[in-house]
Enzyme design. Sequence first.
Site, PDB file in Angstrom:
ATOM      1  N   HIS A 121      15.860   5.409   7.184  1.00 38.07           N
ATOM      2  CA  HIS A 121      16.816   4.490   6.587  1.00 38.07           C
ATOM      3  C   HIS A 121      16.702   4.010   5.163  1.00 38.07           C
ATOM      4  CE1 HIS A 121      13.381   1.874   7.019  1.00 38.07           C
ATOM      5  NE2 HIS A 121      13.860   1.069   6.293  1.00 38.07           N
TER       6      HIS A 121
ATOM      7  N   HIS B 170      26.212  14.644 -18.107  1.00 32.98           N
ATOM      8  CA  HIS B 170      25.799  13.204 -18.691  1.00 32.98           C
ATOM      9  C   HIS B 170      26.618  12.290 -17.851  1.00 32.98           C
ATOM     10  CE1 HIS B 170      24.016  10.208 -21.165  1.00 32.98           C
ATOM     11  NE2 HIS B 170      25.389   9.643 -21.145  1.00 32.98           N
TER      12      HIS B 170
ATOM     13  N   HIS C  68      16.778   8.676  16.551  1.00 33.80           N
ATOM     14  CA  HIS C  68      15.653   8.082  16.076  1.00 33.80           C
ATOM     15  C   HIS C  68      15.008   9.502  15.227  1.00 33.80           C
ATOM     16  CE1 HIS C  68      12.484   5.008  16.301  1.00 33.80           C
ATOM     17  NE2 HIS C  68      11.646   6.274  15.927  1.00 33.80           N
TER      18      HIS C  68
ATOM     19  N   GLY D 183       5.580   1.905   2.352  1.00 33.65           N
ATOM     20  CA  GLY D 183       6.237   0.449   2.356  1.00 33.65           C
ATOM     21  C   GLY D 183       7.213   0.330   3.661  1.00 33.65           C
TER      22      GLY D 183
ATOM     23  N   SER E 168       8.369  -0.502   6.998  1.00 32.65           N
ATOM     24  CA  SER E 168       7.949  -1.094   8.168  1.00 32.65           C
ATOM     25  C   SER E 168       8.687  -0.563   9.525  1.00 32.65           C
ATOM     26  CB  SER E 168       8.195  -2.610   7.933  1.00 32.65           C
ATOM     27  OG  SER E 168       9.770  -2.680   7.652  1.00 32.65           O
TER      28      SER E 168
ATOM     29  N   HIS F 291      12.406   4.589  11.631  1.00 33.67           N
ATOM     30  CA  HIS F 291      13.527   5.229  11.877  1.00 33.67           C
ATOM     31  C   HIS F 291      14.306   5.373  10.378  1.00 33.67           C
ATOM     32  CE1 HIS F 291      17.574   5.442  14.385  1.00 33.67           C
ATOM     33  NE2 HIS F 291      17.855   5.871  13.203  1.00 33.67           N
TER      34      HIS F 291
ATOM     35  N   ARG G  66      -9.117  16.103  -8.761  1.00 34.49           N
ATOM     36  CA  ARG G  66      -9.352  14.690  -7.931  1.00 34.49           C
ATOM     37  C   ARG G  66      -8.115  15.158  -6.599  1.00 34.49           C
ATOM     38  NH1 ARG G  66     -11.110   9.620 -10.046  1.00 34.49           N
ATOM     39  NH2 ARG G  66      -9.753   8.729  -8.683  1.00 34.49           N
ATOM     40  N   ALA G  67      -8.985  15.177  -5.411  1.00 35.17           N
ATOM     41  CA  ALA G  67      -7.898  15.542  -4.320  1.00 35.17           C
ATOM     42  C   ALA G  67      -7.201  14.434  -3.759  1.00 35.17           C
ATOM     43  CB  ALA G  67      -8.979  16.059  -3.306  1.00 35.17           C
TER      44      ALA G  67
HETATM   45 ZN   LIG Z   1      22.342  12.596 -20.621  1.00 37.15          ZN
HETATM   46 ZN   LIG Z   2      15.384   4.403  16.105  1.00 38.57          ZN
END
Ligand SMILES: [Zn+2]
Ligand SMILES: [Zn+2]
Length: 332
Positions: free
Chosen positions: A161, A235, A108, A154, A156, A159, A20-21
């Site tokens: 961040h 760990h 930017h 997601g 918005s 730049h 499924r591409a």
């Molecule tokens: Zn571990």
């Molecule tokens: Zn910027």
Amino acid sequence: MPQLRRDPITGRWAIIAEGRAARPNDFENSRRPDCPFCEGNEAATPHEVIARRRPGTAVDGGGWQVRVVPNKFPAVEIDGGADGHPEAIYQAMPGVGVHEVIIESPKHLTATSELSQAELRDVFWIYRSRLRELKKDTRLAYAMIFKNVGAAAGASLEHLHSQLIALPIVPTNVLDEMGGALDFFDQHGCCVYCDMIRRESAAEERVVVETDHFLAFAPFASRFPMETWIVPKVHGAHYEEIDDAGLDELARVMWRLIGKLESIFDQPAYNYIIHTAPFDTKKPGHYHWHIEVMPSLTKIAGFEWGTGFHINPIPPEQAAAMLREARFDLER
Ligand SMILES: [Zn+2]
Ligand SMILES: [Zn+2]
Ligand SMILES: [Zn+2]
């Protein structure tokens, strides 16, 4: 032949369905001269919390490399609302917490690989610094650090961040993952992540990048095409306990991984999330911090929401091979 695969930690199932591409994403990469995250526009953000800046430069002025500011539209606030009045079956609690933005460059930039490895290391350094600081606030139980790149993931603002949301409760997904890791620990007497590192490193087929202290691999039950986890070999349950050498190495691994992803797909959208133990975890033998990198190459739709299963068109073995072979080893 599609295969159902179960994640040994959460019990979450993924459907590996080769063929499924997956389509690369085409996020509009327009530049904004009025971008609030660009150097020179510091007045457009709330006052900075902390920054890595050149000596002699002023707070909330130019001369920084990484800058943390409160989110202008926070999901939670430290002096959050009053207690709700629970009625019958409905419970509410104040939205107490901290919501910050980590601006990763004064320039930017929109792709992680445009940062140098040293600049990316500064970003990981500042995550550690914020977690160590927020941990002292007894009102807070957990801090989630995540990065959204691209509209499909997601973001918005383009730049570069990342964000930090600290909460008074431990989120369900974190509890589920910790519960699964504890069950494994009780049954097998060892940390499931340590066990996975040994197996994946030995088998090699799902390994993407391996260094002395980190392993980046495509998990067996990958939910998304090119999903990759970066796990420290030593760990430890808490990200904030990473040492300086660890930060250097982690930045190198992440920089290479994202660079490879960017060399395969044109401006890929993705998220990464630091999975770390809650602040007050006392006996963390069963839990092991890691970073999950999840490209947004497919869309989550009705079936996924309905079942909790994900349909993944690129088997993790193939994803790992593609990432291993992707040419992105320029030292910067
Ligand atoms: Zn571990
Ligand atoms: Zn910027
Ligand atoms: Zn995880």
